[in-house]
Design an enzyme around this catalytic site. Sequence first.
Site, short mmCIF file in Angstrom:
data_model
loop_
_atom_site.label_atom_id
_atom_site.label_comp_id
_atom_site.label_asym_id
_atom_site.label_seq_id
_atom_site.Cartn_x
_atom_site.Cartn_y
_atom_site.Cartn_z
N TYR A 24 -4.80 -0.32 3.39
CA TYR A 24 -3.53 0.36 3.10
C TYR A 24 -3.76 1.38 2.00
O TYR A 24 -4.35 1.06 0.97
CB TYR A 24 -2.47 -0.65 2.65
CG TYR A 24 -1.11 -0.03 2.41
CD1 TYR A 24 -0.49 0.72 3.38
CD2 TYR A 24 -0.45 -0.22 1.20
CE1 TYR A 24 0.76 1.29 3.17
CE2 TYR A 24 0.81 0.34 0.97
CZ TYR A 24 1.40 1.10 1.96
OH TYR A 24 2.65 1.65 1.74
N ASP A 80 -9.65 4.46 -3.33
CA ASP A 80 -8.25 4.11 -3.58
C ASP A 80 -8.27 2.95 -4.55
O ASP A 80 -8.48 1.80 -4.16
CB ASP A 80 -7.58 3.73 -2.25
CG ASP A 80 -6.15 3.27 -2.45
OD1 ASP A 80 -5.75 3.03 -3.60
OD2 ASP A 80 -5.43 3.12 -1.43
N LYS A 95 0.11 1.54 -9.54
CA LYS A 95 0.38 0.13 -9.89
C LYS A 95 0.18 -0.21 -11.37
O LYS A 95 0.97 0.18 -12.20
CB LYS A 95 -0.48 -0.77 -9.01
CG LYS A 95 -0.06 -0.67 -7.53
CD LYS A 95 -0.28 -1.95 -6.80
CE LYS A 95 -0.20 -1.77 -5.31
NZ LYS A 95 0.80 -2.55 -4.65
#
Length: 427
Positions: free
Chosen positions: A136, A231, A259
């Site tokens: 993801y 990522d 995050k």
Amino acid sequence: MASMTERAWAAFPAGSNGEFDLPAALAIVVARGEGCRLWDSEGREFLDFSMGWGSALVGHASAEVVEAAVRQAPLGANFAHVNENALLLAEEILRLSPACEQVRFCASGTEATMYCLRLARAFTGRDRIVKFEGAYHGAHEVGVTSLFPTRLRDFPEPDPTSAGIDPPVGEQVLVAPFNDLETTARILARHASEIAAVIVEPLQRCTPPVPGFLEGLRALCDEHEILLLFDEVVTGFRLAYGGAQEYYGVVPDLVAYGKALGGGYPIGAFGGRADAMALVREDRLGRDGYVWMASSLGGNPISTAAARAALSVLARPGCHDHLHGLGAYLRDRLARVLADRGETARIIGDGPLAQVVFTDRPVRDYRDTRAGDAAKGRALMLALFARGVFLNPMGTKLYLSLAHDEAVCDAFVDRFDDALRAVAGDG
Ligand SMILES: Cc1ncc(COP(=O)(O)O)c(C=O)c1O
């Protein structure tokens, strides 16, 4: 008078803002959080093993982050301009991130990976992107392609996962199996002249890279003059202060963060090689190769103040040893409970991350995870929810934080054991 959860079901599709799929009987509306605990609108307490999908790595409402945000709030929330907090945060990221020669802020991990992909295409003049099945990278077209494929196709054929995907973009994604360097090398060799970038979650969901995999990707990208994109939205500041780059010792060309960086506040960042980052310079607007990048809220002084405070906590000596120790403790205790109950399961993860997969085969990629007993995982998740454990219902990934300790993990494992007994039908 309707309850808060009934009102949520009326206001939001499935009662959710995009986070969950819980039966109405278990749905809650969160009222507040502190440390590693949440309370819902009816005053019920939950042990939180989702932690804002890992964004609250320093714990909910940590004193340092609250103090920084409260200090900035009366000074203005957003200027859409370089400000002191953004600059100081950028300088700290350049210090800690091996790949980052320059950086920019946006408001989410989705934007950060999107800009990395756009930069890679503009920089190489190629269109196709290689991603790994089951990874993801945010809600955009590339991010969700082959995330939860409806059927397993031959590599590198993509599966959209979401309706509404722009077909040409979907078709430009080539899908490879994580941890399989041989297949990835074949795909890269075959399409090298069309591929702009390989994007990878260095720790894919909770599946660690096998030794040599990330190093192999680095070498293949160098060979074919393809950009390597990490990522680090999950791994950044979590596996080590310098993220997966420091932890695994591999340096990408471009990197995306989000995050944990914000200490729970909205933020994204992307950075990397100065020659690639130069494409977003506004003084190039109107010239060939200029890459549009703009974010009204990116780098806002409250998020960047919170981020500076979060990083000051995460930079403390021993912080990551503690997070790794706690993760190992939890994984070990879960493995024992599962073995004692005669369950066939694998515990995967690294650092402060863990996931239980009900399978007898080693988990190296998405297909191994998918081969597990998902119905049992789901039943267990619901049983844990009913026992006051707050989880990410979309997956079974467990996020620990600096607010967790062994006693909280023990309390979780006791409830896990009880939930397992209930799911197995003997309790
Ligand atoms: C690895 C990874 N990349 C990107 C994202 C997207 O980040 P955001 O939800 O902040 O847009 C996520 C979110 O879960 C993620 O796990």
